[in-house]
Enzyme design. Structure first.
Site, PDB file in Angstrom:
ATOM      1  N   TYR A 141       0.821  -1.217   0.000  1.00 44.68           N
ATOM      2  CA  TYR A 141       0.000   0.000   0.000  1.00 44.68           C
ATOM      3  C   TYR A 141       0.856   1.269   0.000  1.00 44.68           C
ATOM      4  O   TYR A 141       0.379   2.344  -0.351  1.00 44.68           O
ATOM      5  CB  TYR A 141      -0.939   0.030   1.213  1.00 44.68           C
ATOM      6  CG  TYR A 141      -2.058  -0.994   1.164  1.00 44.68           C
ATOM      7  CD1 TYR A 141      -2.264  -1.778   0.043  1.00 44.68           C
ATOM      8  CD2 TYR A 141      -2.911  -1.167   2.237  1.00 44.68           C
ATOM      9  CE1 TYR A 141      -3.275  -2.723  -0.009  1.00 44.68           C
ATOM     10  CE2 TYR A 141      -3.939  -2.103   2.199  1.00 44.68           C
ATOM     11  CZ  TYR A 141      -4.107  -2.875   1.072  1.00 44.68           C
ATOM     12  OH  TYR A 141      -5.118  -3.797   1.028  1.00 44.68           O
ATOM     13  N   LYS A 190       3.563 -15.432   2.213  1.00 43.17           N
ATOM     14  CA  LYS A 190       3.529 -16.182   0.945  1.00 43.17           C
ATOM     15  C   LYS A 190       4.989 -16.446   0.579  1.00 43.17           C
ATOM     16  O   LYS A 190       5.473 -16.046  -0.495  1.00 43.17           O
ATOM     17  CB  LYS A 190       2.780 -15.336  -0.104  1.00 43.17           C
ATOM     18  CG  LYS A 190       2.419 -16.061  -1.365  1.00 43.17           C
ATOM     19  CD  LYS A 190       1.344 -17.115  -1.203  1.00 43.17           C
ATOM     20  CE  LYS A 190       1.117 -17.868  -2.490  1.00 43.17           C
ATOM     21  NZ  LYS A 190       0.332 -19.093  -2.339  1.00 43.17           N
ATOM     22  N   ASP A 222      -2.949 -18.367   1.591  1.00 45.95           N
ATOM     23  CA  ASP A 222      -4.084 -19.100   1.003  1.00 45.95           C
ATOM     24  C   ASP A 222      -4.595 -20.171   1.961  1.00 45.95           C
ATOM     25  O   ASP A 222      -5.805 -20.344   2.147  1.00 45.95           O
ATOM     26  CB  ASP A 222      -3.721 -19.684  -0.375  1.00 45.95           C
ATOM     27  CG  ASP A 222      -2.304 -20.216  -0.447  1.00 45.95           C
ATOM     28  OD1 ASP A 222      -1.529 -20.019   0.506  1.00 45.95           O
ATOM     29  OD2 ASP A 222      -1.951 -20.844  -1.457  1.00 45.95           O
ATOM     30  N   ASP A 246      -5.465  -6.964   5.652  1.00 43.43           N
ATOM     31  CA  ASP A 246      -6.672  -6.252   5.234  1.00 43.43           C
ATOM     32  C   ASP A 246      -7.748  -7.277   4.839  1.00 43.43           C
ATOM     33  O   ASP A 246      -8.911  -7.208   5.270  1.00 43.43           O
ATOM     34  CB  ASP A 246      -6.304  -5.357   4.030  1.00 43.43           C
ATOM     35  CG  ASP A 246      -7.382  -4.373   3.677  1.00 43.43           C
ATOM     36  OD1 ASP A 246      -8.434  -4.384   4.348  1.00 43.43           O
ATOM     37  OD2 ASP A 246      -7.196  -3.594   2.729  1.00 43.43           O
ATOM     38  N   ASP A 250     -11.150  -8.945   7.398  1.00 42.95           N
ATOM     39  CA  ASP A 250     -12.559  -8.885   6.973  1.00 42.95           C
ATOM     40  C   ASP A 250     -13.157 -10.287   6.915  1.00 42.95           C
ATOM     41  O   ASP A 250     -14.309 -10.503   7.294  1.00 42.95           O
ATOM     42  CB  ASP A 250     -12.686  -8.220   5.594  1.00 42.95           C
ATOM     43  CG  ASP A 250     -12.923  -6.723   5.716  1.00 42.95           C
ATOM     44  OD1 ASP A 250     -12.577  -6.164   6.781  1.00 42.95           O
ATOM     45  OD2 ASP A 250     -13.436  -6.118   4.766  1.00 42.95           O
TER      46      ASP A 250
END
Ligand code: NAD
Length: 368
Positions: A141, A190, A222, A246, A250
């Site tokens: 970001y 990852k 994942d 992020d 959620d």
């Protein structure tokens, strides 16, 4: 001890839920003999109307001069046509930048009494209590270079970048939280594909050696996404970088069953910021039906992280559980089996009574 709290009710249901959180904070701080001041300031749409800007200078100053900031929510349809930099949300982004918190904490708790609100089966969510610690100021970001390449060959690029100190500081937050909980950290990356994740994994492993009593596991993002909805009870603390956090935080929200239940804390900067996860909910604003429990749970986080008052934080969390166990529900939690569907203010009053009872019981227990 004295606690100066800046309260930013904001827009929509923000003032309704914040009022209840402040009511609970006053009660608990009083029980534990803390002196507290609550200074209300404008942010977001209400600040645009009053001062022409979503983050007026006196608001920013009050926040940086206080011990903690409690925010409701910002935003509303009437501001949607403004340019991005002038909208209510720009005030919140500016505030987060000014406070400088690098670790975002989002607990997701499955309360047994409202297990029927989760889209997951009750036996899957049963007992789940996950704390997601998300790195907030680094990663893709913020990484440079970023942008669009020239129009003749349209393409765009972003840069995921992490330094060792950035990973270390958020890893320490996660391990310290795990020490206070069930002593397990799942670090999510990852590392089979990304160099930033390899650095992340090495650094978290090294920091973990300073916390031998905390069990550390590494997991690819994942797998984590899958396990969060198939076996959420297997997690204690999850620590991860900005983009993965992020998304996963959620996803973890499904455990609790309603957006109105979710709390958050942003810590590590000059002053820590506490806010429910939900937005200003313009569709129900002013109707007195919003669920204040996410804001009230954020007040518990404030006591835990900014006041060092763990007992008070637990009193609030126990009180929320008791009120739900007793069958009280705000409209968003009503699946037809509520003993009584209550308003925002009634829910606040119920938690206030319960928190005083819980604190009394705790003191009586310690007195024998
Ligand atoms: P929202 O979170 O405001 O609402 C989504 C849905 O959840 C709505 O149906 C709403 O009624 C419900 N809901 C939210 N909070 C609730 C509560 N406490 N009790 C019961 N139901 C609740 O998200 P949205 O509709 O996408 O956004 C509305 C406005 O809020 C927008 O302007 C958006 O930019 C802003 N927003 C602000 C924040 C923030 O201040 N941190 C976060 C998200 C969205």
């Amino acid at each position: 001890m004295r606690l100066d709290i800046t309260v930013l009710p904001g827009d929509g249901v923000g003032p309704e839920v914040t009022r209840e959180a402040v009511r609970i904070l006053r009660t608990v701080l009083d029980v534990y003999g803390y002196e507290a001041s609550f200074e209300e300031r404008a942010i977001g749409g209400v600040a645009i109307r009053q001062f022409g800007t979503p983050l007026p200078e006196p608001t920013a100053r009050a926040c940086t001069e206080s011990h903690a900031v409690l925010l409701g929510a910002v935003g509303g349809p009437e501001f949607d046509s403004l340019p991005a930099g002038e909208r209510p949300e720009a005030g919140l982004l500016g505030l987060r930048r000014a406070l400088g918190g690098y670790a975002n904490l989002r607990p997701a708790v499955a309360y047994g009494a409202i297990a029927d609100c989760s889209p997951l089966r009750p036996e899957v969510v049963k007992g789940a209590d996950v704390l997601i610690v998300r790195e907030l100021l680094g990663g893709i970001y913020f990484g440079e270079p970023r942008g669009f390449s020239d129009a003749s060959a349209p393409a765009a690029y972003n840069t995921m970048r992490y330094s060792v100190p950035e990973v270390e500081r958020v890893a320490h937050v996660a391990f310290r939280q795990a020490q206070l909980r069930r002593r397990k950290v799942t670090s999510v990356d990852k590392a089979n594909v990304l160099e930033t994740s390899q650095l992340w994994r090495q650094t978290v492993t090294r920091v973990g050696r300073e916390y031998p009593e905390v069990r550390l596991e590494h997991m690819y993002v994942d797998s984590c996404a899958l396990r969060l909805i198939t076996n959420p009870g297997s997690f204690d603390v999850i620590v991860t970088e900005n983009l993965f956090g992020d998304i996963l935080s959620d996803e973890a929200a499904v455990i609790s069953g309603s957006l109105g239940m979710l709390a958050s804390a942003t810590i590590g900067g000059k002053v820590d910021l506490y806010e429910p996860v939900h937005g200003s909910a313009p569709d129900i604003a002013g109707a007195g039906v919003a669920n204040p429990l996410g804001a009230i749970a954020s007040a518990a986080l404030l006591l835990r992280h900014s006041a060092g008052l763990e007992a008070g934080a637990q009193d609030i969390e126990d009180a929320i559980r008791e009120v739900l166990d007793a069958g009280y529900r705000t409209a968003d939690l009503n699946r037809g089996r509520a003993k009584r569907v209550v308003s925002t203010a009634e829910m606040g009053a119920l938690v206030e009574t319960a928190v005083a009872d819980v604190a009394d019981r705790r003191r009586a227990y310690h007195a024998v």
